[in-house]
Design an enzyme around this catalytic site. Structure first.
Site, mmCIF file in Angstrom:
data_model
loop_
_atom_site.group_PDB
_atom_site.id
_atom_site.type_symbol
_atom_site.label_atom_id
_atom_site.label_comp_id
_atom_site.label_asym_id
_atom_site.label_seq_id
_atom_site.Cartn_x
_atom_site.Cartn_y
_atom_site.Cartn_z
ATOM 1 N N ASP A 99 0.864 -1.183 0.000
ATOM 2 C CA ASP A 99 0.000 0.000 0.000
ATOM 3 C C ASP A 99 0.900 1.232 0.000
ATOM 4 O O ASP A 99 1.831 1.336 0.808
ATOM 5 C CB ASP A 99 -0.892 0.004 1.254
ATOM 6 C CG ASP A 99 -2.309 0.458 0.952
ATOM 7 O OD1 ASP A 99 -2.452 1.480 0.249
ATOM 8 O OD2 ASP A 99 -3.264 -0.192 1.406
ATOM 9 N N ASP A 207 -2.983 4.743 -2.419
ATOM 10 C CA ASP A 207 -4.076 5.311 -1.637
ATOM 11 C C ASP A 207 -4.433 6.713 -2.136
ATOM 12 O O ASP A 207 -3.541 7.556 -2.313
ATOM 13 C CB ASP A 207 -3.641 5.362 -0.167
ATOM 14 C CG ASP A 207 -4.759 5.743 0.770
ATOM 15 O OD1 ASP A 207 -5.707 4.950 0.921
ATOM 16 O OD2 ASP A 207 -4.675 6.832 1.372
ATOM 17 N N GLU A 270 -6.181 4.030 -6.213
ATOM 18 C CA GLU A 270 -7.469 4.297 -5.567
ATOM 19 C C GLU A 270 -7.860 5.730 -5.900
ATOM 20 O O GLU A 270 -7.125 6.670 -5.598
ATOM 21 C CB GLU A 270 -7.371 4.125 -4.053
ATOM 22 C CG GLU A 270 -8.715 4.329 -3.364
ATOM 23 C CD GLU A 270 -8.610 4.617 -1.876
ATOM 24 O OE1 GLU A 270 -9.564 4.254 -1.150
ATOM 25 O OE2 GLU A 270 -7.604 5.199 -1.429
ATOM 26 N N HIS A 342 -11.087 -2.607 3.264
ATOM 27 C CA HIS A 342 -10.948 -2.140 4.645
ATOM 28 C C HIS A 342 -11.774 -0.895 4.942
ATOM 29 O O HIS A 342 -11.925 -0.518 6.105
ATOM 30 C CB HIS A 342 -9.479 -1.867 4.951
ATOM 31 C CG HIS A 342 -8.908 -0.737 4.137
ATOM 32 N ND1 HIS A 342 -8.684 -0.836 2.779
ATOM 33 C CD2 HIS A 342 -8.556 0.526 4.470
ATOM 34 C CE1 HIS A 342 -8.205 0.301 2.319
ATOM 35 N NE2 HIS A 342 -8.111 1.142 3.327
ATOM 36 N N ASP A 343 -12.298 -0.247 3.898
ATOM 37 C CA ASP A 343 -13.096 0.973 4.078
ATOM 38 C C ASP A 343 -14.590 0.759 3.878
ATOM 39 O O ASP A 343 -15.373 1.715 4.002
ATOM 40 C CB ASP A 343 -12.636 2.056 3.089
ATOM 41 C CG ASP A 343 -11.327 2.706 3.487
ATOM 42 O OD1 ASP A 343 -11.004 2.705 4.693
ATOM 43 O OD2 ASP A 343 -10.618 3.211 2.593
#
Length: 567
Positions: A99, A207, A270, A342-343
């Site tokens: 990430d 991210d 993302e 995860h979100d």
């Protein structure tokens, strides 16, 4: 595609380390724990392990606030343990993607500490420092440089009392935004990325990467956004989503970090708010930016204004969205396919039916629908087990900074605390962060200590040990879906055609390549439907994969998914 990249036939598995597996009994997952469970991933058949952040961090946002990009947080282990994990991933024929969080750092990062030291610091311009709004005193209400609302509630500006200036943070106040306009910032980030690639990692999930370019006025100021209804702040997204230099920055990153390397590395951006048209540009191989994007359109379809005000998903809206993305990236670019991460809350609770009667069938139906689209599927840890949302009873059960900040802001604004809590429960990011359910023991086999967030009590029934040898389990169905993608070029690369676009309970489409056509039909409801009436061509077709035993040729049962080969 003539030169088809390896990820067209691959499936990615996201590990959120804090909640995956704890090896030392401190209640927090770690790198040694991930190594311990690698055989689970190999057995599942996934090709890539995407590792959420394990870098040094104060953990204000569970590792997405990084204080040292080239160190492993002691919570998770050591750099030596990372190298051991990477080697074992590669030994099993899998790849590991890190990430990359470079829109912002932690406020404990040495770069920010130096930037904050004085207005004349050499690194002052590495972040977004601005004086109070003209005519107002720093610290006064409304004196922030812009009116932007933070993703984690409140303003996006934090006053530094010592210097009398504000710094920008699109997320938590402990996550100051880096100033990508400064070439020294970009050079430092690229050097760090090369360091990880030289260590052997196979790419990056980036991210909120479409937020790194801000729309800056000639005088260096940033722009106010339109007011948000019912809030004292405005929507600044026009100034930071896909900003004016975003393509330039990503192309530069590709040249400086990825170009010329012999291995084919994976880059996933993302990108909240990205459109199909923008995604075509970002993922066009000829432009050398990223390989695919995470878009958020489909996970916003059940928002009534924002995530805290949910409404039921209309299947026709989902078809319109997925269909638009399938068509838009058919000739140029590539789709990422996901329900969970995860979100996001758990898909079986959000879009399916997690009741005892329908949970298994619902989870496998949703998985089939997703995996048979054109693109690279992403499995989030526990999704392959049918893990569901957690029964959070009180505010004390929550850990997520976004949820806690929203509760505080909403209650301060006069909203009823119980009503706010009721709105948070089904949508909080904490639903995705309860520990992976490995077995039926007290803490689900996740830890011998006290878990950092409570294990879902349903783990006694829903766990990996119970499903591992069960041919009808959610886990077994995910194995079959992944094996089908590996084996079938039609699943990997076939053309996509949406069927029954106006039906509110049945989702159907075809995938076609080189004379083979697969028909996928999913009954996304608890109501049975006549297959003979809806899709007569499917009645006598060869069954390739189904989620129910002994399917009725003429009838689709509740939450049934079927993949057939048309004659």
């Amino acid at each position: 595609m003539t030169d088809t990249p390896w990820w067209t036939s691959a499936v990615v598995y996201q590990v959120y380390p804090r909640s995956f597996m704890d090896s030392d009994g401190d209640g927090i997952g770690d790198l040694a724990g991930i190594r311990h469970r690698l055989d689970h991933l190999a057995d599942l058949g996934v090709d890539v392990l995407w590792l959420s952040p394990v870098y040094a961090s104060p953990q204000a946002d569970n590792g997405y606030d990084i204080s040292d990009y080239q160190a492993i947080d002691p919570t998770f282990g050591t750099l030596e343990q990372f190298d051991e994990l990477l080697a074992e991933v590669h030994e099993r024929g899998m790849k590991l993607v890190m990430d990359l969080v470079v829109n912002h750092t932690s406020d404990q990062h040495p770069w920010f500490q130096e930037s904050r030291a004085s207005r004349t610091s050499p690194k002052r311009d590495w972040y977004w420092w601005r004086p109070a709004r003209a005519g107002l005193t720093a610290g006064a209400p409304g004196a922030e440089p812009t009116n932007w609302h933070s993703f984690f509630s409140g303003p996006t500006w934090e006053l530094d009392e010592a210097s009398g200036e504000y710094y920008l943070h699109l997320f938590d106040r402990t996550q100051p935004d880096l100033n990508w306009e400064n070439p020294q910032v970009r050079e430092a980030i690229y050097a760090m990325m090369r360091w990880w690639l030289d260590r052997g990692v196979d790419g990056f999930r980036m991210d909120v990467i479409n937020m790194i370019s801000k729309d800056v006025a000639p005088d260096g100021s940033l722009h106010d956004g339109p007011p948000l209804p019912g809030a004292p702040y405005g929507d600044g997204s026009a100034s930071y989503l896909c900003g004016p230099r975003i393509h330039e920055f990503l192309q530069e990153m590709h040249r400086e970090v990825f170009a010329g390397r012999p291995e084919r590395l994976l880059t996933v951006g993302e990108m909240p708010g990205v459109t199909v048209e923008q995604a075509r540009l970002f993922t066009d191989p000829a432009r050398a930016e990223v390989d695919m994007v995470f878009q958020f359109e489909h996970v916003g379809l059940d928002f009534d204004g924002d995530k805290w005000h949910a409404r039921p998903l209309r299947l026709t809206d989902l078809k319109a969205s997925f269909g638009r993305w399938q068509a838009g990236l058919a000739e140029v670019g590539w789709n990422s396919l996901y329900w969970d991460n995860h979100d996001q809350p758990r898909a079986v609770s959000r879009f399916g039916d997690d009741s005892p009667e329908h949970r298994r069938d619902s989870a496998t139906c949703l998985a089939t629908l997703l995996h048979l689209h054109r693109g690279t599927p992403y499995v989030y840890q526990g999704e392959e087990l049918g893990m569901a949302n957690a029964p959070f009873a009180t505010l004390a059960d929550f850990r997520d900074v976004e949820s806690l900040n929203h509760f505080a802001q909403a209650v301060a604004a006069g909203h009823d605390p119980e009503a706010v809590l009721a709105a948070i429960r089904p949508v909080s990011r904490d639903n995705a962060r309860t520990p992976v359910q490995w077995d039926a023991t007290e803490h689900a086999g996740f830890t011998t200590g006290t878990p950092w967030i409570a294990v879902n009590p349903d783990h006694r029934e829903w766990n990996a040990a119970a499903q591992r040898t069960d041919p009808r389990s959610v886990l077994a169905h995910h194995r079959a879906l992944i094996a089908l993608r590996h084996a079938s070029r039609t699943v990997q690369l076939g053309d996509f055609t949406m069927l029954l676009p106006g039906h509110e309970e049945v989702y159907a489409f075809t995938r076609s390549l080189d004379g083979e056509t697969l028909l996928v039909v999913c009954n996304v409801s608890a109501t049975a439907h006549s297959l003979a009436d809806l899709l007569p061509a499917a009645v006598d077709a060869e069954l390739v994969l189904g989620n129910l035993p002994d399917p009725d040729p003429l009838r689709l049962a509740a939450w049934e998914a079927r993949v057939v080969r048309l004659p």
